[in-house]
Design a protein around this motif. Structure first.
Motif, PDB file in Angstrom:
ATOM      1  N   ILE A  14       3.903  -6.119  -0.174  1.00  0.00           N
ATOM      2  CA  ILE A  14       4.936  -5.138   0.154  1.00  0.00           C
ATOM      3  C   ILE A  14       4.321  -4.065   1.038  1.00  0.00           C
ATOM      4  CG2 ILE A  14       4.530  -3.569  -1.800  1.00  0.00           C
ATOM      5  CD1 ILE A  14       7.631  -3.522  -2.156  1.00  0.00           C
ATOM      6  N   LYS A  15       5.129  -3.307   1.739  1.00  0.00           N
ATOM      7  CA  LYS A  15       4.610  -2.255   2.613  1.00  0.00           C
ATOM      8  C   LYS A  15       4.361  -0.965   1.838  1.00  0.00           C
ATOM      9  CE  LYS A  15       6.592  -3.854   6.985  1.00  0.00           C
ATOM     10  NZ  LYS A  15       7.524  -3.531   8.112  1.00  0.00           N
ATOM     11  N   SER A  16       3.249  -0.322   2.157  1.00  0.00           N
ATOM     12  CA  SER A  16       2.910   0.970   1.567  1.00  0.00           C
ATOM     13  C   SER A  16       3.613   2.078   2.348  1.00  0.00           C
ATOM     14  CB  SER A  16       1.399   1.190   1.621  1.00  0.00           C
ATOM     15  OG  SER A  16       0.992   1.517   2.942  1.00  0.00           O
ATOM     16  N   PRO A  17       3.532   3.340   1.898  1.00  0.00           N
ATOM     17  CA  PRO A  17       4.133   4.455   2.650  1.00  0.00           C
ATOM     18  C   PRO A  17       3.568   4.620   4.059  1.00  0.00           C
ATOM     19  CG  PRO A  17       3.681   5.114   0.409  1.00  0.00           C
ATOM     20  CD  PRO A  17       3.047   3.777   0.575  1.00  0.00           C
ATOM     21  N   THR A  18       2.354   4.099   4.299  1.00  0.00           N
ATOM     22  CA  THR A  18       1.768   4.163   5.644  1.00  0.00           C
ATOM     23  C   THR A  18       2.042   2.881   6.421  1.00  0.00           C
ATOM     24  OG1 THR A  18      -0.348   3.401   4.731  1.00  0.00           O
ATOM     25  CG2 THR A  18      -0.039   5.778   4.972  1.00  0.00           C
ATOM     26  N   ARG A 192       8.903   0.065  -7.018  1.00  0.00           N
ATOM     27  CA  ARG A 192       7.782   0.326  -7.923  1.00  0.00           C
ATOM     28  C   ARG A 192       7.214   1.729  -7.676  1.00  0.00           C
ATOM     29  NH1 ARG A 192       4.016  -3.415  -9.871  1.00  0.00           N
ATOM     30  NH2 ARG A 192       5.707  -4.877 -10.258  1.00  0.00           N
ATOM     31  N   PHE A 193       6.921   2.441  -8.754  1.00  0.00           N
ATOM     32  CA  PHE A 193       6.304   3.768  -8.681  1.00  0.00           C
ATOM     33  C   PHE A 193       4.855   3.603  -8.218  1.00  0.00           C
ATOM     34  CE2 PHE A 193       4.279   7.614 -10.108  1.00  0.00           C
ATOM     35  CZ  PHE A 193       5.266   8.584 -10.064  1.00  0.00           C
ATOM     36  N   TYR A 194       4.422   4.458  -7.279  1.00  0.00           N
ATOM     37  CA  TYR A 194       3.044   4.376  -6.783  1.00  0.00           C
ATOM     38  C   TYR A 194       2.360   5.739  -6.829  1.00  0.00           C
ATOM     39  CZ  TYR A 194       4.674   6.473  -2.399  1.00  0.00           C
ATOM     40  OH  TYR A 194       5.215   7.334  -1.471  1.00  0.00           O
ATOM     41  N   VAL A 195       1.036   5.704  -6.839  1.00  0.00           N
ATOM     42  CA  VAL A 195       0.218   6.909  -6.713  1.00  0.00           C
ATOM     43  C   VAL A 195      -0.955   6.606  -5.788  1.00  0.00           C
ATOM     44  CG1 VAL A 195       0.732   7.888  -8.987  1.00  0.00           C
ATOM     45  CG2 VAL A 195      -1.194   6.319  -8.721  1.00  0.00           C
ATOM     46  N   TYR A 196      -1.596   7.689  -5.329  1.00  0.00           N
ATOM     47  CA  TYR A 196      -2.854   7.594  -4.602  1.00  0.00           C
ATOM     48  C   TYR A 196      -3.928   8.234  -5.475  1.00  0.00           C
ATOM     49  CZ  TYR A 196      -0.611   5.895  -0.378  1.00  0.00           C
ATOM     50  OH  TYR A 196       0.082   5.118   0.539  1.00  0.00           O
ATOM     51  N   LEU A 233      -7.005   6.993   1.520  1.00  0.00           N
ATOM     52  CA  LEU A 233      -6.582   6.827   0.132  1.00  0.00           C
ATOM     53  C   LEU A 233      -5.929   5.464  -0.060  1.00  0.00           C
ATOM     54  CD1 LEU A 233      -5.016  10.377  -0.387  1.00  0.00           C
ATOM     55  CD2 LEU A 233      -7.303   9.604  -1.068  1.00  0.00           C
ATOM     56  N   LYS A 234      -6.057   4.919  -1.255  1.00  0.00           N
ATOM     57  CA  LYS A 234      -5.525   3.598  -1.559  1.00  0.00           C
ATOM     58  C   LYS A 234      -4.314   3.703  -2.479  1.00  0.00           C
ATOM     59  CE  LYS A 234      -8.763   1.639   0.789  1.00  0.00           C
ATOM     60  NZ  LYS A 234      -8.444   1.024   2.123  1.00  0.00           N
ATOM     61  N   CYS A 235      -3.263   2.994  -2.126  1.00  0.00           N
ATOM     62  CA  CYS A 235      -2.013   3.029  -2.877  1.00  0.00           C
ATOM     63  C   CYS A 235      -2.096   2.113  -4.087  1.00  0.00           C
ATOM     64  CB  CYS A 235      -0.860   2.598  -1.970  1.00  0.00           C
ATOM     65  SG  CYS A 235       0.765   2.679  -2.733  1.00  0.00           S
ATOM     66  N   HIS A 236      -1.769   2.656  -5.265  1.00  0.00           N
ATOM     67  CA  HIS A 236      -1.726   1.870  -6.498  1.00  0.00           C
ATOM     68  C   HIS A 236      -0.295   1.891  -7.045  1.00  0.00           C
ATOM     69  CE1 HIS A 236      -6.212   1.699  -7.758  1.00  0.00           C
ATOM     70  NE2 HIS A 236      -6.130   1.852  -6.453  1.00  0.00           N
ATOM     71  N   ALA A 237       0.221   0.708  -7.374  1.00  0.00           N
ATOM     72  CA  ALA A 237       1.566   0.591  -7.942  1.00  0.00           C
ATOM     73  C   ALA A 237       1.509  -0.373  -9.119  1.00  0.00           C
ATOM     74  CB  ALA A 237       2.566   0.121  -6.893  1.00  0.00           C
ATOM     75  N   SER A 250       0.441  17.247 -10.944  1.00  0.00           N
ATOM     76  CA  SER A 250       1.331  17.842  -9.940  1.00  0.00           C
ATOM     77  C   SER A 250       0.760  17.780  -8.522  1.00  0.00           C
ATOM     78  CB  SER A 250       1.630  19.298 -10.295  1.00  0.00           C
ATOM     79  OG  SER A 250       0.438  20.060 -10.370  1.00  0.00           O
ATOM     80  N   LYS A 251      -0.556  17.566  -8.391  1.00  0.00           N
ATOM     81  CA  LYS A 251      -1.166  17.489  -7.061  1.00  0.00           C
ATOM     82  C   LYS A 251      -1.452  16.053  -6.627  1.00  0.00           C
ATOM     83  CE  LYS A 251      -4.289  20.510  -5.937  1.00  0.00           C
ATOM     84  NZ  LYS A 251      -5.527  21.327  -5.972  1.00  0.00           N
ATOM     85  N   THR A 252      -1.081  15.092  -7.451  1.00  0.00           N
ATOM     86  CA  THR A 252      -1.300  13.682  -7.117  1.00  0.00           C
ATOM     87  C   THR A 252      -0.202  13.196  -6.180  1.00  0.00           C
ATOM     88  OG1 THR A 252      -2.363  13.267  -9.250  1.00  0.00           O
ATOM     89  CG2 THR A 252      -1.563  11.360  -8.033  1.00  0.00           C
ATOM     90  N   ILE A 253      -0.575  12.615  -5.050  1.00  0.00           N
ATOM     91  CA  ILE A 253       0.406  12.053  -4.119  1.00  0.00           C
ATOM     92  C   ILE A 253       1.028  10.804  -4.741  1.00  0.00           C
ATOM     93  CG2 ILE A 253       0.738  10.993  -1.848  1.00  0.00           C
ATOM     94  CD1 ILE A 253      -1.599  12.708  -0.829  1.00  0.00           C
ATOM     95  N   HIS A 254       2.361  10.747  -4.731  1.00  0.00           N
ATOM     96  CA  HIS A 254       3.069   9.648  -5.377  1.00  0.00           C
ATOM     97  C   HIS A 254       4.450   9.477  -4.758  1.00  0.00           C
ATOM     98  CE1 HIS A 254       4.633  13.244  -7.313  1.00  0.00           C
ATOM     99  NE2 HIS A 254       5.699  12.533  -7.655  1.00  0.00           N
ATOM    100  N   GLY A 255       5.175   8.474  -5.224  1.00  0.00           N
ATOM    101  CA  GLY A 255       6.540   8.219  -4.760  1.00  0.00           C
ATOM    102  C   GLY A 255       6.979   6.850  -5.254  1.00  0.00           C
ATOM    103  N   SER A 256       7.967   6.262  -4.596  1.00  0.00           N
ATOM    104  CA  SER A 256       8.402   4.907  -4.947  1.00  0.00           C
ATOM    105  C   SER A 256       8.401   4.036  -3.691  1.00  0.00           C
ATOM    106  CB  SER A 256       9.792   4.913  -5.593  1.00  0.00           C
ATOM    107  OG  SER A 256      10.769   5.418  -4.702  1.00  0.00           O
ATOM    108  N   LEU A 257       7.954   2.790  -3.846  1.00  0.00           N
ATOM    109  CA  LEU A 257       7.856   1.870  -2.727  1.00  0.00           C
ATOM    110  C   LEU A 257       9.231   1.417  -2.258  1.00  0.00           C
ATOM    111  CD1 LEU A 257       4.850  -0.348  -3.921  1.00  0.00           C
ATOM    112  CD2 LEU A 257       4.816   1.503  -2.221  1.00  0.00           C
ATOM    113  N   GLU A 258       9.251   0.734  -1.118  1.00  0.00           N
ATOM    114  CA  GLU A 258      10.500   0.243  -0.536  1.00  0.00           C
ATOM    115  C   GLU A 258      11.175  -0.758  -1.473  1.00  0.00           C
ATOM    116  OE1 GLU A 258       9.579  -1.953   2.997  1.00  0.00           O
ATOM    117  OE2 GLU A 258       8.500  -3.515   1.918  1.00  0.00           O
ATOM    118  N   THR A 259      12.465  -0.979  -1.239  1.00  0.00           N
ATOM    119  CA  THR A 259      13.212  -1.991  -1.979  1.00  0.00           C
ATOM    120  C   THR A 259      13.193  -3.296  -1.191  1.00  0.00           C
ATOM    121  OG1 THR A 259      14.681  -0.329  -2.941  1.00  0.00           O
ATOM    122  CG2 THR A 259      15.440  -2.608  -2.970  1.00  0.00           C
TER     123      THR A 259
END
Length: 338
Positions: A14-18, A192-196, A233-237, A250-259
């Motif tokens: 799947i594609k990451s935010p970058t 999927r929820f992801y963090v860096y 940084l490496k994306c973990h989901a 609160s300072k951890t970069i995160h979000g949700s991946l594409e559908t």
């Protein structure tokens, strides 16, 4: 749509935010799952402090997750009027995906009108104030937590990469902790929820000036992407099953991946907790007043409690004059973060 890889290696592309192609786990592999080895409060806290996040398996009873989804289906989903939404903080009607999933997630379950949504509200808060969550939050913070914001997701809005502290935090920056609770098994392409991991150690620009949320939000979003690339940084989901809980700083970069699997929902609750000895800091500038109520012996802020007649009036005005009030909100935010 991304293609599934062979099931033997338990990976999904799947594609990451970058916009890089990454591989994420299809399902939880109990033989290699690092989170299953976090047995003690010290294990959990140490992993969280080092990585900026931690996953706890089977934290919420499966039966409670099922009840919450049932009440969402019977009380929230049929409702045709306005409700506050997570992405905009504005009242909106449901926006549904082609498969009928609510795309614009709910903001602040605790503020829902009790008469209209009694069971969903109670069950959702039972999850987010559950004794198991309270124990993890207290173990990481070193003191009890106070809930300052909650959400509910069904469809995937594909949340952009961000640090929560840009929007909300404890008055002691970086001490707020959040949780994302899966109330169903989350498929790899359903958002999927992801963090860096490690990004919680990076200080980014403050909310204001050329990066204020009111008029320059897009610049902040691009800055986060630039930071990810700069620090490589490496994306973990991680794979999440029903009842699993994903905690992050609160300072951890995160979000949700594409559908990429729109046929699946990703039903989940989110909450943000500040240490009980601190207050809620909004936009890194404004200390918000609490309207606290005790739920399951935990303090929960109710910023726009719809059981309150004054808040009901404001809600009505926001639905009748949306453009004017939203613009006034932006001006007010600009004045706060200048």
């Amino acid at each position: 749509m991304s293609d599934l890889m062979t099931s033997t290696n338990n990976l999904y592309q799947i594609k990451s935010p970058t916009v890089e192609e990454i591989e994420i786990p299809l399902t939880v592999d109990s033989n290699s799952d690092i989170y299953g080895n976090l047995k003690t409060p010290d294990d959990i806290r140490n992993y969280y402090e080092q990585n900026g996040y931690v996953v706890i398996r089977n934290l919420i009873p499966s039966e409670l997750c099922d009840v919450a989804r049932q009440f969402f289906t019977t009380e929230i989903k049929p409702y045709q009027q306005y409700l506050y939404r997570q992405a905009t903080a504005n009242p909106e009607k449901h926006v549904l995906t082609s498969h009928g999933y609510m795309l614009n997630s709910l903001l602040n379950i605790q503020d829902l009108n009790t008469k209209k949504f009694p069971n969903f509200k109670q069950t959702g808060l039972s999850i987010l104030t559950h004794e198991n969550i309270q124990r993890v939050v207290s173990g990481i913070l070193g003191e009890p937590g106070t809930i300052i914001q909650t959400m509910y997701f069904e469809g995937n809005p594909a949340t952009w990469a961000h640090q929560d502290t840009y929007y909300l935090d404890s008055t002691e920056i970086g001490r707020m902790i959040a949780v994302w609770v899966a109330v169903e098994d989350i498929q790899p392409g359903s958002g999927r929820f992801y963090v860096y991991p490690g990004s919680h150690t990076i200080d980014m620009t403050s909310n204001g000036g050329d990066f204020d949320i009111a008029f320059n939000h897009s610049r902040y979003k691009q800055l986060v992407i630039d930071i990810i690339k700069k620090y490589q940084l490496k994306c973990h989901a991680p794979a999440l099953k029903k009842g699993d809980a994903f905690f992050w700083n609160s300072k951890t970069i995160h979000g949700s991946l594409e559908t990429s699997q729109s046929e699946y929902s990703r039903s989940s609750f989110t909450a943000h907790y500040v240490p009980s000895s601190t207050k809620h800091l909004q936009y890194q500038k404004r200390v918000r007043k609490f309207n606290l109520k005790q739920i399951n012996s935990m303090s929960v802020d109710h910023p726009k409690d719809q059981d309150n007649i004054k808040n009901q009036l404001m809600f009505y005005l926001e639905t009748q004059f949306p453009q004017q009030i939203q613009y006034l909100k932006r001006l007010a935010i600009k004045a706060i973060v200048k």
